[in-house]
Design a protein around this motif. Structure first.
Motif, PDB file in Angstrom:
ATOM      1  N   GLY A 255      45.739  24.991 -75.137  1.00 20.29           N
ATOM      2  CA  GLY A 255      45.043  25.838 -74.171  1.00 20.29           C
ATOM      3  C   GLY A 255      45.774  25.916 -72.840  1.00 20.29           C
ATOM      4  O   GLY A 255      45.800  26.969 -72.198  1.00 20.29           O
ATOM      5  N   SER A 256      46.403  24.805 -72.433  1.00 18.59           N
ATOM      6  CA  SER A 256      47.149  24.784 -71.175  1.00 18.59           C
ATOM      7  C   SER A 256      48.377  25.678 -71.251  1.00 18.59           C
ATOM      8  O   SER A 256      48.710  26.377 -70.283  1.00 18.59           O
ATOM      9  N   VAL A 257      49.061  25.669 -72.396  1.00 22.17           N
ATOM     10  CA  VAL A 257      50.228  26.532 -72.581  1.00 22.17           C
ATOM     11  C   VAL A 257      49.807  28.004 -72.541  1.00 22.17           C
ATOM     12  O   VAL A 257      50.465  28.835 -71.896  1.00 22.17           O
ATOM     13  N   GLN A 258      48.703  28.301 -73.202  1.00 21.78           N
ATOM     14  CA  GLN A 258      48.194  29.675 -73.170  1.00 21.78           C
ATOM     15  C   GLN A 258      47.831  30.079 -71.740  1.00 21.78           C
ATOM     16  O   GLN A 258      48.109  31.204 -71.303  1.00 21.78           O
ATOM     17  N   GLY A 259      47.230  29.138 -71.004  1.00 22.88           N
ATOM     18  CA  GLY A 259      46.880  29.403 -69.613  1.00 22.88           C
ATOM     19  C   GLY A 259      48.106  29.634 -68.749  1.00 22.88           C
ATOM     20  O   GLY A 259      48.095  30.462 -67.841  1.00 22.88           O
ATOM     21  N   ALA A 260      49.185  28.905 -69.035  1.00 23.92           N
ATOM     22  CA  ALA A 260      50.434  29.070 -68.282  1.00 23.92           C
ATOM     23  C   ALA A 260      51.014  30.464 -68.502  1.00 23.92           C
ATOM     24  O   ALA A 260      51.448  31.129 -67.552  1.00 23.92           O
ATOM     25  N   TYR A 261      51.017  30.917 -69.749  1.00 22.97           N
ATOM     26  CA  TYR A 261      51.515  32.261 -70.054  1.00 22.97           C
ATOM     27  C   TYR A 261      50.634  33.328 -69.411  1.00 22.97           C
ATOM     28  O   TYR A 261      51.124  34.332 -68.877  1.00 22.97           O
ATOM     29  N   SER A 262      49.317  33.099 -69.464  1.00 21.91           N
ATOM     30  CA  SER A 262      48.384  34.060 -68.886  1.00 21.91           C
ATOM     31  C   SER A 262      48.564  34.158 -67.370  1.00 21.91           C
ATOM     32  O   SER A 262      48.564  35.260 -66.805  1.00 21.91           O
ATOM     33  N   THR A 263      48.752  33.014 -66.707  1.00 22.53           N
ATOM     34  CA  THR A 263      48.954  32.996 -65.254  1.00 22.53           C
ATOM     35  C   THR A 263      50.257  33.692 -64.882  1.00 22.53           C
ATOM     36  O   THR A 263      50.322  34.445 -63.905  1.00 22.53           O
ATOM     37  N   PHE A 264      51.298  33.443 -65.660  1.00 25.01           N
ATOM     38  CA  PHE A 264      52.591  34.078 -65.425  1.00 25.01           C
ATOM     39  C   PHE A 264      52.455  35.603 -65.526  1.00 25.01           C
ATOM     40  O   PHE A 264      52.997  36.346 -64.704  1.00 25.01           O
ATOM     41  N   SER A 265      51.717  36.062 -66.513  1.00 27.80           N
ATOM     42  CA  SER A 265      51.512  37.494 -66.710  1.00 27.80           C
ATOM     43  C   SER A 265      50.708  38.105 -65.560  1.00 27.80           C
ATOM     44  O   SER A 265      51.051  39.182 -65.052  1.00 27.80           O
ATOM     45  N   ARG A 266      49.652  37.409 -65.144  1.00 27.63           N
ATOM     46  CA  ARG A 266      48.825  37.929 -64.042  1.00 27.63           C
ATOM     47  C   ARG A 266      49.632  38.029 -62.757  1.00 27.63           C
ATOM     48  O   ARG A 266      49.485  38.976 -61.992  1.00 27.63           O
ATOM     49  N   PHE A 267      50.478  37.047 -62.506  1.00 25.01           N
ATOM     50  CA  PHE A 267      51.243  37.018 -61.259  1.00 25.01           C
ATOM     51  C   PHE A 267      52.220  38.184 -61.168  1.00 25.01           C
ATOM     52  O   PHE A 267      52.337  38.826 -60.119  1.00 25.01           O
ATOM     53  N   PHE A 268      52.914  38.471 -62.263  1.00 25.46           N
ATOM     54  CA  PHE A 268      53.978  39.477 -62.204  1.00 25.46           C
ATOM     55  C   PHE A 268      53.568  40.861 -62.692  1.00 25.46           C
ATOM     56  O   PHE A 268      54.136  41.864 -62.245  1.00 25.46           O
ATOM     57  N   PHE A 269      52.603  40.936 -63.593  1.00 24.23           N
ATOM     58  CA  PHE A 269      52.357  42.224 -64.251  1.00 24.23           C
ATOM     59  C   PHE A 269      50.948  42.786 -64.077  1.00 24.23           C
ATOM     60  O   PHE A 269      50.685  43.913 -64.464  1.00 24.23           O
ATOM     61  N   GLU A 270      50.044  42.018 -63.486  1.00 27.05           N
ATOM     62  CA  GLU A 270      48.674  42.503 -63.383  1.00 27.05           C
ATOM     63  C   GLU A 270      48.194  42.657 -61.942  1.00 27.05           C
ATOM     64  O   GLU A 270      47.006  42.857 -61.692  1.00 27.05           O
ATOM     65  N   ASN A 271      49.124  42.525 -60.991  1.00 27.49           N
ATOM     66  CA  ASN A 271      48.790  42.679 -59.567  1.00 27.49           C
ATOM     67  C   ASN A 271      47.633  41.771 -59.143  1.00 27.49           C
ATOM     68  O   ASN A 271      46.797  42.151 -58.315  1.00 27.49           O
ATOM     69  N   TYR A 272      47.555  40.581 -59.762  1.00 29.19           N
ATOM     70  CA  TYR A 272      46.497  39.618 -59.435  1.00 29.19           C
ATOM     71  C   TYR A 272      46.626  39.169 -57.981  1.00 29.19           C
ATOM     72  O   TYR A 272      45.633  38.997 -57.288  1.00 29.19           O
ATOM     73  N   PHE A 273      47.861  38.990 -57.550  1.00 31.58           N
ATOM     74  CA  PHE A 273      48.153  38.719 -56.139  1.00 31.58           C
ATOM     75  C   PHE A 273      49.002  39.863 -55.597  1.00 31.58           C
ATOM     76  O   PHE A 273      49.746  40.497 -56.342  1.00 31.58           O
ATOM     77  N   LYS A 274      48.897  40.111 -54.300  1.00 29.60           N
ATOM     78  CA  LYS A 274      49.742  41.112 -53.657  1.00 29.60           C
ATOM     79  C   LYS A 274      51.036  40.409 -53.235  1.00 29.60           C
ATOM     80  O   LYS A 274      51.127  39.852 -52.145  1.00 29.60           O
ATOM     81  N   VAL A 275      52.025  40.458 -54.099  1.00 28.18           N
ATOM     82  CA  VAL A 275      53.258  39.705 -53.904  1.00 28.18           C
ATOM     83  C   VAL A 275      54.326  40.541 -53.210  1.00 28.18           C
ATOM     84  O   VAL A 275      55.109  40.025 -52.412  1.00 28.18           O
ATOM     85  N   ASN A 276      54.337  41.840 -53.493  1.00 26.99           N
ATOM     86  CA  ASN A 276      55.413  42.706 -53.022  1.00 26.99           C
ATOM     87  C   ASN A 276      54.857  44.116 -52.876  1.00 26.99           C
ATOM     88  O   ASN A 276      54.128  44.594 -53.757  1.00 26.99           O
ATOM     89  N   VAL A 277      55.185  44.803 -51.788  1.00 30.13           N
ATOM     90  CA  VAL A 277      54.623  46.138 -51.564  1.00 30.13           C
ATOM     91  C   VAL A 277      55.070  47.133 -52.631  1.00 30.13           C
ATOM     92  O   VAL A 277      54.443  48.180 -52.822  1.00 30.13           O
ATOM     93  N   LEU A 278      56.155  46.815 -53.339  1.00 31.95           N
ATOM     94  CA  LEU A 278      56.676  47.738 -54.350  1.00 31.95           C
ATOM     95  C   LEU A 278      56.200  47.404 -55.756  1.00 31.95           C
ATOM     96  O   LEU A 278      56.584  48.070 -56.705  1.00 31.95           O
ATOM     97  N   GLN A 279      55.367  46.370 -55.897  1.00 35.82           N
ATOM     98  CA  GLN A 279      54.952  45.979 -57.241  1.00 35.82           C
ATOM     99  C   GLN A 279      54.110  47.053 -57.925  1.00 35.82           C
ATOM    100  O   GLN A 279      54.119  47.169 -59.150  1.00 35.82           O
ATOM    101  N   GLU A 280      53.400  47.858 -57.132  1.00 43.66           N
ATOM    102  CA  GLU A 280      52.597  48.923 -57.726  1.00 43.66           C
ATOM    103  C   GLU A 280      53.470  50.039 -58.304  1.00 43.66           C
ATOM    104  O   GLU A 280      52.988  50.880 -59.063  1.00 43.66           O
ATOM    105  N   PHE A 281      54.759  50.028 -57.950  1.00 39.14           N
ATOM    106  CA  PHE A 281      55.695  51.011 -58.501  1.00 39.14           C
ATOM    107  C   PHE A 281      56.507  50.410 -59.652  1.00 39.14           C
ATOM    108  O   PHE A 281      57.624  50.846 -59.940  1.00 39.14           O
ATOM    109  N   TYR A 282      55.926  49.400 -60.286  1.00 40.87           N
ATOM    110  CA  TYR A 282      56.497  48.770 -61.495  1.00 40.87           C
ATOM    111  C   TYR A 282      57.844  48.088 -61.239  1.00 40.87           C
ATOM    112  O   TYR A 282      58.677  48.008 -62.127  1.00 40.87           O
TER     113      TYR A 282
END
Length: 517
Positions: A255-282
């Motif tokens: 479950g922890s490994v699955q959570g790690a992959y899920s967190t990684f995906s949310r951070f970079f691909f789901e705009n979970y956090f506002k990391v970069n002003v250009l992230q909305e442009f893929y």
């Protein structure tokens, strides 16, 4: 012990002094708004505004080394010194990363350093001013753990010091163990490409690192348990702190490994956090597509050297999300906040270092494209941290203005005295008089000053911080019982909100101020 080992740690700062100083200057420039206005977030950053000494609460979270660091700086956290100390630690970390990947005076090391320093996790860390040096030193120690195990010729001392650095880093903030894990994964990918390094030596390196992790984990737990016993404290349930145990790690591993992959995906691909002003442009999709191509090219080259090496290379690629969220394997009940994302913020800088220095001396066209893309990433990073700083400033101005107006109304109503207790219902940002620009909505949640957590304890502490530190008013906020009584009172529910007439009312022994619903 060979004194040259210790000298080598200090010597690298001198050798890479231009990289270190440029990082410190760059950080000072892009965070000038935060530093010059003494900006903090309106949660913990406001509660412990300029003075804090870590104690039982920090220890109950497993952060035993934080107690000693705070006493070294006398609990004082004022600007600009505190933020400069933090930025110096973050910048120094990249000295050892540059050396780890053998970049020397390569200008790419400057780009990699600026990429991390402009990441949102650094910005938010600085907004927790009372503990920002804790984050900075935790990062530096997490990097040093990898550097000594990979670079020191004396392998025994390398294992012991790497373990000690891991224990100290986790004793400050456990999430930075992910920086150690991810950086090591990146380094293994780096050396696997170098046919001059035989497979046997790489396997020995992996073995030494695993052993140092056991040493570090054991040392951390041992020192933590000793402190808990001495001070008669038990671990807190906050964010999974009490879930630390080998048995719990094993039971929840999948479950922890699955959570790690899920967190990684949310951070970079789901705009979970506002990391970069250009992230909305893929931008992240494009960046990871290019990185995938470069890693696959590397895989083909490694395959030509050895199929076994290629298999190890592929395994380590799949370990990237797990390594960057390694804390989730330890604290199995934890949730990932922005402060815990430093390992993922390292991804692009480390990939840049990995692709820059291997095999051929001449850059390929894809490497040039990668550098250009990282420059674009830097551009987006810089403007995102400007947004977050401006949101803190706007929110602080709006909140302070509202609080000062409330003080005038309390005084006019005859309720401002040294004996009354006050209960403030709601948060400033939820009031229609709270004026900010469009930037406020584009900022991360942590940076929206005035939109703090609404639970009882947080609301009380944030309002107390506003009046004490921003308004300089010594008014006494009621306790949790008084707050809950006011919240559930029918008369309170029917009160209008600030600035409407009747938003202030004395009910019983408590003066109620209704700021928002």
């Amino acid at each position: 012990m060979n004194k040259e080992n210790i000298k080598s740690i200090v010597g690298k700062i001198k050798e890479y002094r231009c990289l270190f100083l440029s990082g410190l200057i760059f950080g000072g420039i892009i965070y000038f708004l935060l530093i010059s206005n003494s900006l903090v977030n309106s949660n913990d950053g406001l509660w412990e505004y300029n003075y804090y000494k870590a104690g039982k609460w920090s220890l109950s979270l497993g952060r035993w080394f934080w107690l000693y660091l705070d006493r070294l700086r006398f609990g004082i956290s004022t600007e600009p010194l505190t933020s400069l100390i933090s930025l110096a630690c973050f910048s120094a970390g990249f000295v050892y990363i540059a050396d780890l990947f053998e970049l020397g005076k390569n200008k790419v090391s400057y780009l990699a350093s600026m990429l991390f320093l402009s990441s949102n996790v650094v910005c938010i860390s600085l907004s927790y001013r009372f503990m920002s040096p804790t984050f900075g030193l935790a990062f530096l120690l997490s990097v040093l753990a990898v550097w000594v195990i990979c670079k020191w010729k004396n392998k025994i001392w390398g294992i012991l010091f790497a373990g000690a650095f891991m224990a100290l880093s986790m004793g400050l903030y456990q999430a930075y163990i992910g920086c150690t894990c991810f950086l090591f994964v990146g380094y293994v990918l780096f050396v696997l490409r170098d046919k001059r390094i035989i497979l046997k030596d790489i396997l020995k390196l992996i073995g030494r690192t695993l052993l140092s992790a056991v040493v570090g984990g054991g040392l951390y737990i041992g020192i933590l348990n000793l402190h808990l016993k001495i001070f008669h404290i038990s671990m807190s349930d906050y964010n999974g702190a009490s879930s630390y145990s080998v048995g719990n790690m094993i039971r929840n591993f999948v479950g922890s490994v699955q959570g790690a992959y899920s967190t990684f995906s949310r951070f970079f691909f789901e705009n979970y956090f506002k990391v970069n002003v250009l992230q909305e442009f893929y931008l992240f999709y494009v960046a990871f597509s290019l990185i995938t191509v470069l890693l696959m090219i590397g895989l083909i080259k490694v395959w030509k050297i050895s199929k076994i090496r290629a298999g190890i290379y592929l395994i380590f690629i799949f370990l990237i999300p797990v390594a960057s969220n390694a804390v989730l394997l330890v604290a199995t009940q934890a949730w990932t906040g922005l402060l815990m994302t430093a390992p993922m913020a390292l991804c692009f800088p480390v990939f840049l270092c990995l692709e820059e220095r291997h095999i051929s001396a001449k850059r390929s066209k894809l490497q040039w494209v990668n550098i250009a893309l990282m420059c674009l990433m830097l551009y987006g990073n810089v403007y995102q941290v400007q947004i977050d700083q401006q949101a803190m400033l706007e929110g602080q101005i709006a909140t302070t203005t509202m609080a000062e107006d409330i003080l005038h109304d309390l005084n006019d109503a005859g309720y401002l005295d040294g004996e009354s207790e006050y209960c403030f219902l709601g948060v400033p940002a939820a009031n229609e008089m709270f004026a900010t620009s469009v930037i406020f909505e584009k900022a991360n949640t942590d940076a929206r000053f005035g939109a703090w957590y609404r639970d009882t304890n947080c609301n009380i502490r944030s309002w107390q911080g506003v009046f004490t530190y921003l308004c300089g008013s010594d008014i006494k906020i009621c306790d949790a019982y008084g707050y809950q009584t006011a919240v559930t009172d029918e008369e309170t529910a029917n009160m209008p909100v600030y600035p409407q007439e009747g938003y202030i009312r004395k009910i019983g022994d408590i003066v109620i101020v209704k700021v928002s619903e």
